[in-house]
Design an enzyme around this catalytic site. Structure first.
Site, PDB file in Angstrom:
ATOM      1  N   HIS A   1      -4.342   1.737   7.551  1.00 27.90           N
ATOM      2  CA  HIS A   1      -2.984   2.283   7.552  1.00 27.90           C
ATOM      3  C   HIS A   1      -2.886   3.419   6.529  1.00 27.90           C
ATOM      4  O   HIS A   1      -2.356   4.492   6.829  1.00 27.90           O
ATOM      5  CB  HIS A   1      -1.990   1.165   7.238  1.00 27.90           C
ATOM      6  CG  HIS A   1      -0.559   1.574   7.231  1.00 27.90           C
ATOM      7  ND1 HIS A   1       0.319   1.241   8.240  1.00 27.90           N
ATOM      8  CD2 HIS A   1       0.172   2.287   6.333  1.00 27.90           C
ATOM      9  CE1 HIS A   1       1.519   1.734   7.959  1.00 27.90           C
ATOM     10  NE2 HIS A   1       1.458   2.367   6.789  1.00 27.90           N
ATOM     11  N   GLU A   2      -3.424   3.189   5.321  1.00 27.68           N
ATOM     12  CA  GLU A   2      -3.361   4.215   4.274  1.00 27.68           C
ATOM     13  C   GLU A   2      -4.267   5.397   4.602  1.00 27.68           C
ATOM     14  O   GLU A   2      -3.898   6.549   4.351  1.00 27.68           O
ATOM     15  CB  GLU A   2      -3.692   3.620   2.903  1.00 27.68           C
ATOM     16  CG  GLU A   2      -2.731   2.542   2.437  1.00 27.68           C
ATOM     17  CD  GLU A   2      -1.259   2.899   2.546  1.00 27.68           C
ATOM     18  OE1 GLU A   2      -0.886   4.074   2.318  1.00 27.68           O
ATOM     19  OE2 GLU A   2      -0.462   2.005   2.859  1.00 27.68           O
TER      20      GLU A   2
ATOM     21  N   GLN B   1       3.097  10.025   0.647  1.00 28.28           N
ATOM     22  CA  GLN B   1       4.389   9.357   0.803  1.00 28.28           C
ATOM     23  C   GLN B   1       5.343   9.651  -0.353  1.00 28.28           C
ATOM     24  O   GLN B   1       6.526   9.323  -0.270  1.00 28.28           O
ATOM     25  CB  GLN B   1       4.199   7.852   0.956  1.00 28.28           C
ATOM     26  CG  GLN B   1       3.547   7.468   2.274  1.00 28.28           C
ATOM     27  CD  GLN B   1       3.375   5.974   2.379  1.00 28.28           C
ATOM     28  OE1 GLN B   1       2.368   5.431   1.967  1.00 28.28           O
ATOM     29  NE2 GLN B   1       4.399   5.314   2.913  1.00 28.28           N
TER      30      GLN B   1
ATOM     31  N   CYS C   1       6.062   0.199   7.297  1.00 29.76           N
ATOM     32  CA  CYS C   1       5.696   1.307   6.410  1.00 29.76           C
ATOM     33  C   CYS C   1       6.876   1.652   5.507  1.00 29.76           C
ATOM     34  O   CYS C   1       8.024   1.680   5.970  1.00 29.76           O
ATOM     35  CB  CYS C   1       5.304   2.519   7.256  1.00 29.76           C
ATOM     36  SG  CYS C   1       4.807   3.962   6.313  1.00 29.76           S
ATOM     37  N   LEU C   2       6.577   1.951   4.243  1.00 32.13           N
ATOM     38  CA  LEU C   2       7.632   2.342   3.310  1.00 32.13           C
ATOM     39  C   LEU C   2       8.341   3.620   3.756  1.00 32.13           C
ATOM     40  O   LEU C   2       9.513   3.820   3.445  1.00 32.13           O
ATOM     41  CB  LEU C   2       7.053   2.543   1.905  1.00 32.13           C
ATOM     42  CG  LEU C   2       6.452   1.311   1.234  1.00 32.13           C
ATOM     43  CD1 LEU C   2       5.846   1.685  -0.119  1.00 32.13           C
ATOM     44  CD2 LEU C   2       7.485   0.216   1.076  1.00 32.13           C
TER      45      LEU C   2
ATOM     46  N   HIS D   1      -2.415   7.641   6.822  1.00 31.72           N
ATOM     47  CA  HIS D   1      -1.472   8.480   6.067  1.00 31.72           C
ATOM     48  C   HIS D   1      -2.169   9.713   5.519  1.00 31.72           C
ATOM     49  O   HIS D   1      -1.658  10.830   5.620  1.00 31.72           O
ATOM     50  CB  HIS D   1      -0.850   7.705   4.902  1.00 31.72           C
ATOM     51  CG  HIS D   1       0.389   6.961   5.245  1.00 31.72           C
ATOM     52  ND1 HIS D   1       1.516   7.564   5.760  1.00 31.72           N
ATOM     53  CD2 HIS D   1       0.687   5.648   5.136  1.00 31.72           C
ATOM     54  CE1 HIS D   1       2.440   6.655   5.956  1.00 31.72           C
ATOM     55  NE2 HIS D   1       1.972   5.483   5.590  1.00 31.72           N
TER      56      HIS D   1
ATOM     57  N   GLY E   1       0.838  -1.185   0.000  1.00 34.14           N
ATOM     58  CA  GLY E   1       0.000   0.000   0.000  1.00 34.14           C
ATOM     59  C   GLY E   1       0.875   1.238   0.000  1.00 34.14           C
ATOM     60  O   GLY E   1       1.998   1.212   0.516  1.00 34.14           O
TER      61      GLY E   1
END
Length: 164
Positions: free
Chosen positions: A131-132, A50, A89-90, A135, A45
């Site tokens: 999670h997204e 991001q 997380c990225l 963000h 995701g």
């Protein structure tokens, strides 16, 4: 096009993203770029913030055989049940921790054609969606960590909690 992922503590990750007013070719290109970037970084995701684009746009694909979920202006309508699982997380490389989230969610969003859609998700997909959405609201999963798990202990934690 693969876009560089912003890494915490970059302040853009702590700002709420703006709603998309009109879906344009740029929006569609952003969705394509987000997907390419997510795949290039072995993610499941990614949200536009991001990559430095402060718009309510995100892309999710849990497994390569799953459909790609593209969400514009997503909104959580309902959540139920609770579970605890490991997250990463990225934008926070090598940070892992347990987070409690809804086990089932109902989300409303627009697709790239501007159609209003609903997604009922459970288990890991529900976790990824939340999670997204965090963000897009300017929140990182580290704000919700119950227990941080060291990189060298991630495999062991996963093995011990496979059947939870």
């Amino acid at each position: 096009m693969i876009i560089p992922v912003i890494i915490a503590p970059d302040k853009r990750l702590q700002r709420a993203s703006q709603a998309v007013v009109e879906i344009t070719e740029d929006t569609e290109q952003l969705l394509d770029d987000l997907y390419e970037t997510m795949i290039a970084h072995d993610g499941i995701g990614i949200s536009a913030c991001q990559v430095g684009v402060m718009q309510q746009v995100c892309v999710i694909q849990i497994d390569e055989e799953d459909e790609v979920i593209e969400m514009i202006n997503p909104r959580l309508l309902k959540g139920s049940g609770v579970n605890l699982d490991l997250e990463a997380c990225l934008s926070l490389p090598y940070v892992y921790g347990t987070v409690e989230r809804f086990d089932q969610v109902l989300v409303e969003y627009f697709d790239r054609q501007g159609n209003l859609m609903e997604l009922e998700a459970d288990d890991y997909l529900a976790r990824c969606v939340q999670h997204e959405l965090d963000h897009l609201a300017g929140h990182l999963f580290t704000e919700k960590i119950i227990e941080q798990i060291a990189l060298e202990n991630v495999d062991q934690w996963m093995e011990e909690h496979t059947h939870d």
